[in-house]
Design a protein around this motif. Structure first.
Motif, PDB file in Angstrom:
ATOM      1  N   ALA A   1       0.839  -1.208   0.000  1.00  0.00           N
ATOM      2  CA  ALA A   1       0.000   0.000   0.000  1.00  0.00           C
ATOM      3  C   ALA A   1       0.869   1.251   0.000  1.00  0.00           C
ATOM      4  O   ALA A   1       0.579   2.229  -0.705  1.00  0.00           O
ATOM      5  N   TYR A   2       1.935   1.236   0.789  1.00  0.00           N
ATOM      6  CA  TYR A   2       2.854   2.376   0.785  1.00  0.00           C
ATOM      7  C   TYR A   2       3.544   2.508  -0.572  1.00  0.00           C
ATOM      8  O   TYR A   2       3.753   3.620  -1.068  1.00  0.00           O
ATOM      9  N   ALA A   3       3.904   1.377  -1.190  1.00  0.00           N
ATOM     10  CA  ALA A   3       4.515   1.425  -2.524  1.00  0.00           C
ATOM     11  C   ALA A   3       3.562   2.084  -3.516  1.00  0.00           C
ATOM     12  O   ALA A   3       3.979   2.888  -4.365  1.00  0.00           O
TER      13      ALA A   3
ATOM     14  N   ALA B   1      10.734   0.778  -1.010  1.00  0.00           N
ATOM     15  CA  ALA B   1      11.403   1.004  -2.297  1.00  0.00           C
ATOM     16  C   ALA B   1      11.614  -0.311  -3.041  1.00  0.00           C
ATOM     17  O   ALA B   1      11.422  -0.387  -4.260  1.00  0.00           O
ATOM     18  N   LEU B   2      11.986  -1.361  -2.330  1.00  0.00           N
ATOM     19  CA  LEU B   2      12.161  -2.667  -2.955  1.00  0.00           C
ATOM     20  C   LEU B   2      10.841  -3.179  -3.528  1.00  0.00           C
ATOM     21  O   LEU B   2      10.803  -3.730  -4.639  1.00  0.00           O
ATOM     22  N   ALA B   3       9.759  -3.000  -2.769  1.00  0.00           N
ATOM     23  CA  ALA B   3       8.443  -3.452  -3.236  1.00  0.00           C
ATOM     24  C   ALA B   3       8.039  -2.725  -4.506  1.00  0.00           C
ATOM     25  O   ALA B   3       7.508  -3.336  -5.454  1.00  0.00           O
TER      26      ALA B   3
ATOM     27  N   ARG C   1      15.226   4.321 -12.548  1.00  0.00           N
ATOM     28  CA  ARG C   1      16.562   4.099 -13.093  1.00  0.00           C
ATOM     29  C   ARG C   1      17.498   3.421 -12.110  1.00  0.00           C
ATOM     30  O   ARG C   1      18.500   2.827 -12.515  1.00  0.00           O
ATOM     31  N   GLY C   2      17.220   3.520 -10.823  1.00  0.00           N
ATOM     32  CA  GLY C   2      18.105   2.914  -9.841  1.00  0.00           C
ATOM     33  C   GLY C   2      17.490   2.940  -8.462  1.00  0.00           C
ATOM     34  O   GLY C   2      16.461   3.592  -8.227  1.00  0.00           O
ATOM     35  N   LEU C   3      18.134   2.226  -7.563  1.00  0.00           N
ATOM     36  CA  LEU C   3      17.631   2.055  -6.205  1.00  0.00           C
ATOM     37  C   LEU C   3      18.800   2.231  -5.240  1.00  0.00           C
ATOM     38  O   LEU C   3      19.802   1.513  -5.334  1.00  0.00           O
ATOM     39  N   ALA C   4      18.700   3.207  -4.339  1.00  0.00           N
ATOM     40  CA  ALA C   4      19.708   3.395  -3.299  1.00  0.00           C
ATOM     41  C   ALA C   4      19.060   3.057  -1.959  1.00  0.00           C
ATOM     42  O   ALA C   4      18.029   3.638  -1.604  1.00  0.00           O
TER      43      ALA C   4
END
Length: 256
Positions: free
Chosen positions: A57-59, A86-88, A98-101
Motif C-alpha cells: 500500500a505504501y509502494a 522502495a524494494l516493493a 533508473r536505480g535504487l539506493a
C-alpha cells in the motif's frame, strides 16, 4: 559548473521518522538536484494512507506521488522501512525507475526482531522516555541538539495506526519471491556501528536476493540514522551512484 543530475531523487524515510530526515542530504546535493522528501501516510505531517499500511500500500502511495509529479526518470532512495517500500515498488518495474539506493534497509525477509522486542516497541508508542531510549539506540555519531529533538519529535507524532501496522505487519512481510524482478542497479549503504540492522544482516538477508552487480558501501562509525549522522557521505555516494548510472547509459548507447 557540474551538470545537474539527470534523475529526480525520491526519498523514503524510516519508521517513526519523517521526510525531513533527508533535508541535510538534499542540501548537500544542491539546488540543481530535484529531490522529493514526502512524509509517508501516518508519519510526520501526513494523514492516514487511503490504501492501508501494508508495504504494498505504501509502494502504491509512492507510485501515485511519482505519477502526480510526472517524473520521467528517477531514483528511489529508501532508508530502513523506506528501503523495504522502495524494494516493493522496484519489483513492479515501474516506468522511469533508473536505480535504487538503499540505506540500512529493512530486508525483504521478515525483519529480525524478537517477540519481546516487538511487544516492547508496541507498548512504547507516545512515550517520551522510550523515544529518548530509541534515539540512543539508533544513533552512533553525535548529533546537534536540533536534530536530536527532531528525531524524538518525529517518533512521538507517529500515528498509533502506522506505528502498530509496521510492527505487526510491514516488518513481518516477506518480499523475497519478488526480488528477482528488481532489475535496476542497486546501491546499498550501511553504517558499521548500526545496532538495529548491522551490515551482516544485509549480507545475509538482502544481498543474496539481488543481482551480483549490487554495490555495498559502509560508512565507518555511523549508526542507523545515516541521513542525519552522515549527510555529506550519503550525498557523495548518491552522486557517485548517479554518475555510474549515466556512464552505463552512455556505454549502452555507444554499443547500440
Amino acid at each position: 559548473m557540474p551538470a545537474a543530475p539527470p534523475f529526480s531523487l525520491v526519498f523514503l524515510h524510516y519508521w517513526a521518522g519523517s521526510g525531513r530526515e533527508w533535508h541535510g542530504v538534499a542540501a548537500d546535493l544542491g539546488v540543481d538536484c530535484h529531490c522529493l522528501t514526502p512524509d509517508l501516510g501516518g508519519f510526520g505531517d501526513a494523514a492516514a494512507p487511503t490504501g492501508g499500511y501494508s508495504v504494498e500500500a505504501y509502494a502504491s502511495e509512492v507510485e501515485a506521488l511519482i505519477a502526480q509529479r510526472q517524473l520521467t526518470e528517477y531514483v528511489l532512495v529508501g532508508h530502513s522501512m523506506g528501503g523495504k517500500i522502495a524494494l516493493a515498488l522496484a519489483a513492479r518495474q515501474p516506468a522511469g525507475l533508473r536505480g535504487l539506493a538503499l540505506l540500512s534497509p529493512s530486508p525483504p525477509t521478515p525483519e529480525p526482531m524478537t517477540e519481546e522486542e516487538r511487544q516492547q516497541s508496541l507498548g512504547s508508542h507516545g512515550d517520551p522516555e522510550a523515544a529518548e531510549e530509541t534515539f540512543n539506540k539508533i544513533t552512533a555519531r553525535p548529533l546537534a541538539d536540533e536534530l536530536h529533538q527532531q528525531v524524538v519529535a518525529d517518533n512521538l507524532r507517529t500515528s498509533r495506526a502506522a506505528w502498530d501496522a509496521w510492527l505487526l505487519q510491514g516488518s513481518r512481510e516477506d518480499l523475497c519471491a519478488r526480488m528477482p524482478r528488481v532489475q535496476v542497479p542497486v546501491c546499498l549503504i550501511a553504517g558499521t556501528a548500526d545496532a538495529v540492522l548491522p551490515p551482516q544482516v544485509h549480507q545475509r538477508e538482502l544481498l543474496p536476493c539481488l543481482a551480483e552487480k549490487t554495490t555495498f558501501h559502509l560508512i565507518e562509525g555511523a549508526g542507523h540514522l545515516l541521513p542525519l549522522e552522515a549527510p555529506g557521505e550519503v550525498a557523495q555516494l548518491l552522486r557517485q551512484f548517479m554518475a555510474e548510472l549515466v556512464a552505463e547509459d552512455k556505454a549502452v548507447s555507444k554499443a547500440s
